[in-house]
Design an enzyme around this catalytic site. Structure first.
Site, mmCIF file in Angstrom:
data_model
loop_
_atom_site.group_PDB
_atom_site.id
_atom_site.type_symbol
_atom_site.label_atom_id
_atom_site.label_comp_id
_atom_site.label_asym_id
_atom_site.label_seq_id
_atom_site.Cartn_x
_atom_site.Cartn_y
_atom_site.Cartn_z
ATOM 1 N N ASP A 1 0.811 -1.223 0.000
ATOM 2 C CA ASP A 1 0.000 0.000 0.000
ATOM 3 C C ASP A 1 0.847 1.278 0.000
ATOM 4 O OD1 ASP A 1 -2.053 -1.786 0.107
ATOM 5 O OD2 ASP A 1 -2.863 -1.134 2.025
ATOM 6 N N ASP B 1 -0.523 -4.533 -3.788
ATOM 7 C CA ASP B 1 -1.499 -3.452 -3.987
ATOM 8 C C ASP B 1 -0.856 -2.082 -3.745
ATOM 9 O OD1 ASP B 1 -3.292 -5.569 -4.243
ATOM 10 O OD2 ASP B 1 -4.003 -5.414 -2.183
#
Length: 329
Positions: A154, A176
């Site tokens: 992230d 991600d």
């Protein structure tokens, strides 16, 4: 006499209206402030003119917020490799009795509109310990030029409904590491995977025309990154497109993952156009994804992507990031 004084003050204010203010940040004490947060706080709220913040080289260990009451700001470093904003919050860490989560783990939170950053590194130095955001963006019309985003899971959170443009930037991470809701364009950026996982996790709102679009980017990976997906849908209407990008051999033949959400295959829009490199494999991509035609790719102009109707609720105006890019000196 009073009327003359008033007129002098009035004309002085007219002359200063629109004049750019300059703030210098230096840890050596030869600027206006020694921390970036002090400089951010010194920007006048709702200013109609631009403020230029020049950041001298240094490692700025601070958790910074550029508030939503600020606007029209240029933040310039001299060299991204020598000018770093860094912090080490991550999910599960307890700070003053509160437990950090994804939404509070950021090192830098950009909430202002009409902002450009150049030659700055944003880092979350927590290491591979879970979600740890280096930079989150909630504002509209935000530009990054020649910046670096360093982290693991992230790294770069496009959290708001606004428009973001990145040019010649470097973004690294594990899982991600580019994720969120914004309409964001990545131009000639290097996207570096540090392990087997997923590059993007868009959560594009239903009704948005666009989500993430990567133009002429280069996707690279560590030696241990051999099985990487281009993206998976954090939310069901995720939109991500790669146009004329060079994909390393770490990108899997299927390219995309449905996050074990079969229904998302019907609503997400994942596409490529003229991918190159060892990771380019149009014939083996997940069957629910798309290879764009030339006509479809030609529609992907900045004017269309950042137009006021690109967002499901509509923006107040059309936007071209060149208006901010030209302010970089």
């Amino acid at each position: 006499m009073k009327s003359i004084t008033f007129l002098l003050l009035f004309f002085t204010s007219l002359l200063s209206f629109g004049k750019e203010r300059i703030i210098v940040v230096s840890q050596k004490g030869d600027g206006n402030f020694t921390t970036i947060q002090q400089a951010f706080d010194a920007v006048a709220s709702g200013s109609s003119s631009y403020t230029r913040i020049k950041v001298k080289p240094g490692i700025y260990s601070e958790k910074v917020v550029l508030g939503q009451d600020k606007q029209r700001i240029i933040v310039e470093g001299e060299d991204a490799t020598k000018t770093t904003i860094t912090w080490a919050d991550h999910t599960g860490k307890v700070v003053n009795g509160d437990t950090i989560n994804t939404y509070s783990s950021w090192s830098a939170s950009i909430r202002a509109n009409e902002v450009v950053f150049s030659n700055i590194t944003f880092e979350n130095s927590a290491g591979p310990v879970g979600q740890a955001v280096a930079c989150e963006v909630l504002g509209d019309k935000v530009v990054f030029k020649g910046c670096r985003f360093l982290g693991n899971q992230d790294t770069f959170f496009t959290r708001g409904p606004g428009r973001i443009y990145l040019e010649d930037c470097y973004i690294e991470g594990t899982t991600d590491f580019i994720f969120g809701t914004s309409i964001a364009v990545f131009e000639r950026c290097t996207i570096h995977s540090k392990k087997n996982s997923y590059v993007t996790a868009a959560s594009t709102p239903e009704g948005n025309r666009y989500g993430y679009i990567f133009f002429r980017c280069k996707l690279t990976g560590n030696d241990e990154a051999t099985k990487v997906y281009l993206g998976r849908p954090w939310r069901s209407f995720a939109k991500t497109i790669f146009v004329s990008c060079e994909l390393g051999g770490h990108i899997l033949p299927e390219g995309w993952h449905n996050w074990n959400k079969k229904d998302a295959e019907k609503t997400a829009f994942y596409a490529e156009y003229q991918s190159t490199g060892a990771g380019a494999s149009p014939s083996t991509r997940a069957p629910w994804t798309k290879q764009l035609s030339k006509n479809e790719a030609d529609e992907l102009t900045l004017a269309n992507i950042f137009g006021k109707d690109g967002y499901r609720k509509g923006y107040d105006d059309n936007w071209n990031p060149s208006s901010l890019l030209k302010r970089i000196k």
